[in-house]
Design a protein around this motif. Structure first.
Motif, PDB file in Angstrom:
ATOM      1  N   ASN A  82       0.819  -1.209   0.000  1.00 25.96           N
ATOM      2  CA  ASN A  82       0.000   0.000   0.000  1.00 25.96           C
ATOM      3  C   ASN A  82       0.854   1.262   0.000  1.00 25.96           C
ATOM      4  O   ASN A  82       0.879   2.016   0.965  1.00 25.96           O
ATOM      5  CB  ASN A  82      -0.968  -0.025   1.184  1.00 25.96           C
ATOM      6  N   ASP A  90      -4.749  10.092  -4.641  1.00 25.02           N
ATOM      7  CA  ASP A  90      -4.739   9.014  -3.659  1.00 25.02           C
ATOM      8  C   ASP A  90      -4.883   7.696  -4.394  1.00 25.02           C
ATOM      9  O   ASP A  90      -5.436   7.633  -5.480  1.00 25.02           O
ATOM     10  CB  ASP A  90      -5.895   9.178  -2.675  1.00 25.02           C
ATOM     11  N   SER A  95      -5.796  -0.357  -5.625  1.00 26.03           N
ATOM     12  CA  SER A  95      -7.003   0.463  -5.838  1.00 26.03           C
ATOM     13  C   SER A  95      -7.008   1.076  -7.232  1.00 26.03           C
ATOM     14  O   SER A  95      -8.052   1.155  -7.883  1.00 26.03           O
ATOM     15  CB  SER A  95      -7.132   1.546  -4.762  1.00 26.03           C
ATOM     16  N   ASP A 115      -7.030  -2.539   0.826  1.00 28.46           N
ATOM     17  CA  ASP A 115      -6.978  -1.386   1.726  1.00 28.46           C
ATOM     18  C   ASP A 115      -8.282  -0.609   1.660  1.00 28.46           C
ATOM     19  O   ASP A 115      -9.200  -0.976   0.924  1.00 28.46           O
ATOM     20  CB  ASP A 115      -5.781  -0.493   1.384  1.00 28.46           C
ATOM     21  N   GLN A 116      -8.366   0.453   2.439  1.00 32.30           N
ATOM     22  CA  GLN A 116      -9.583   1.262   2.473  1.00 32.30           C
ATOM     23  C   GLN A 116      -9.918   1.839   1.099  1.00 32.30           C
ATOM     24  O   GLN A 116     -11.074   1.906   0.709  1.00 32.30           O
ATOM     25  CB  GLN A 116      -9.435   2.390   3.506  1.00 32.30           C
ATOM     26  N   MET A 117      -8.889   2.256   0.348  1.00 25.81           N
ATOM     27  CA  MET A 117      -9.126   2.791  -0.997  1.00 25.81           C
ATOM     28  C   MET A 117      -9.800   1.745  -1.892  1.00 25.81           C
ATOM     29  O   MET A 117     -10.675   2.066  -2.685  1.00 25.81           O
ATOM     30  CB  MET A 117      -7.823   3.253  -1.639  1.00 25.81           C
ATOM     31  N   CYS A 118      -9.382   0.481  -1.759  1.00 27.50           N
ATOM     32  CA  CYS A 118     -10.002  -0.594  -2.547  1.00 27.50           C
ATOM     33  C   CYS A 118     -11.458  -0.787  -2.147  1.00 27.50           C
ATOM     34  O   CYS A 118     -12.314  -0.995  -3.011  1.00 27.50           O
ATOM     35  CB  CYS A 118      -9.248  -1.904  -2.359  1.00 27.50           C
ATOM     36  N   LEU A 119     -11.729  -0.720  -0.850  1.00 26.94           N
ATOM     37  CA  LEU A 119     -13.110  -0.855  -0.400  1.00 26.94           C
ATOM     38  C   LEU A 119     -13.976   0.255  -0.984  1.00 26.94           C
ATOM     39  O   LEU A 119     -15.122   0.014  -1.370  1.00 26.94           O
ATOM     40  CB  LEU A 119     -13.178  -0.848   1.119  1.00 26.94           C
ATOM     41  N   GLU A 120     -13.433   1.459  -1.058  1.00 26.92           N
ATOM     42  CA  GLU A 120     -14.177   2.562  -1.661  1.00 26.92           C
ATOM     43  C   GLU A 120     -14.409   2.327  -3.157  1.00 26.92           C
ATOM     44  O   GLU A 120     -15.488   2.610  -3.671  1.00 26.92           O
ATOM     45  CB  GLU A 120     -13.441   3.878  -1.415  1.00 26.92           C
ATOM     46  N   ASP A 148      -7.271  -5.073   9.955  1.00 31.07           N
ATOM     47  CA  ASP A 148      -8.291  -4.022   9.926  1.00 31.07           C
ATOM     48  C   ASP A 148      -9.389  -4.337   8.922  1.00 31.07           C
ATOM     49  O   ASP A 148     -10.566  -4.174   9.209  1.00 31.07           O
ATOM     50  CB  ASP A 148      -7.660  -2.660   9.574  1.00 31.07           C
ATOM     51  N   ILE A 149      -9.011  -4.774   7.744  1.00 30.46           N
ATOM     52  CA  ILE A 149      -9.991  -5.078   6.693  1.00 30.46           C
ATOM     53  C   ILE A 149     -10.746  -6.360   7.045  1.00 30.46           C
ATOM     54  O   ILE A 149     -11.957  -6.464   6.838  1.00 30.46           O
ATOM     55  CB  ILE A 149      -9.310  -5.195   5.315  1.00 30.46           C
ATOM     56  N   LYS A 152     -13.816  -5.961   9.034  1.00 26.24           N
ATOM     57  CA  LYS A 152     -14.950  -5.304   8.383  1.00 26.24           C
ATOM     58  C   LYS A 152     -15.740  -6.331   7.626  1.00 26.24           C
ATOM     59  O   LYS A 152     -16.823  -6.219   7.246  1.00 26.24           O
ATOM     60  CB  LYS A 152     -14.469  -4.189   7.451  1.00 26.24           C
TER      61      LYS A 152
END
Length: 152
Positions: A82, A90, A95, A115-120, A148-149, A152
């Motif tokens: 990442n 970003d 992502s 990562d969070q960007m991929c989730l978005e 972390d992921i 979720k």
């Protein structure tokens, strides 16, 4: 970005530019450029390169060389974790790959972490391209998840 595979190979092998493989420039890292392909012209604008915009995506040789360039950068050690791949935008390699629907399968195979960007990006895909979102999620394995992921 224009998939000149032989030039990429030459720069890494002959010129020993392996230290530059993750270096950020104003147009992004080499991996970013390989991921977005001809879309780099949209980022730069046709005037900045003095090129006319062409639709390379319909060219079989371009597509094959784009894949070869991307794979070569990964084989040469381009980071798939990442990291930031562009100074102004970003996004991580995974992502960005998901956004342009290119290379994400290989990144997952190589251990890229969701990562969070991929989730978005997945959230956006579900609105417009459910099949791609589903394909991506089915390709994700435990090695692509951090704690972390996973929670979720």
């Amino acid at each position: 970005a224009l998939s000149f595979y032989n030039i990429c190979e030459w720069l890494i092998k002959e010129e020993g530019r392996i230290n530059d493989i993750d270096k950020l420039s104003y147009i992004g890292s080499p991996l970013f450029c390989a991921l977005i392909g001809e879309e780099i012209l949209d980022f730069l604008g046709p005037d900045s390169l003095g090129l006319m915009l062409h639709d390379f995506s319909e060219n079989e040789l371009y597509n094959r060389n784009r894949q070869r360039t991307f794979e070569y950068l990964l084989d040469a050690g381009a980071r798939v974790d990442n990291i930031r791949v562009h100074p102004r935008f970003d996004g991580t390699p995974l992502s960005r790959a998901l956004r342009v629907n290119f290379g994400w399968g290989l990144l997952l195979e190589r251990g890229a972490i969701l990562d969070q960007m991929c989730l978005e990006e997945i959230g956006e895909l579900i609105k417009g391209n459910v099949a791609l979102a589903e394909s991506f999620l089915l390709a994700v394995s435990d090695k692509n998840l951090d704690d972390d992921i996973r929670s979720k």
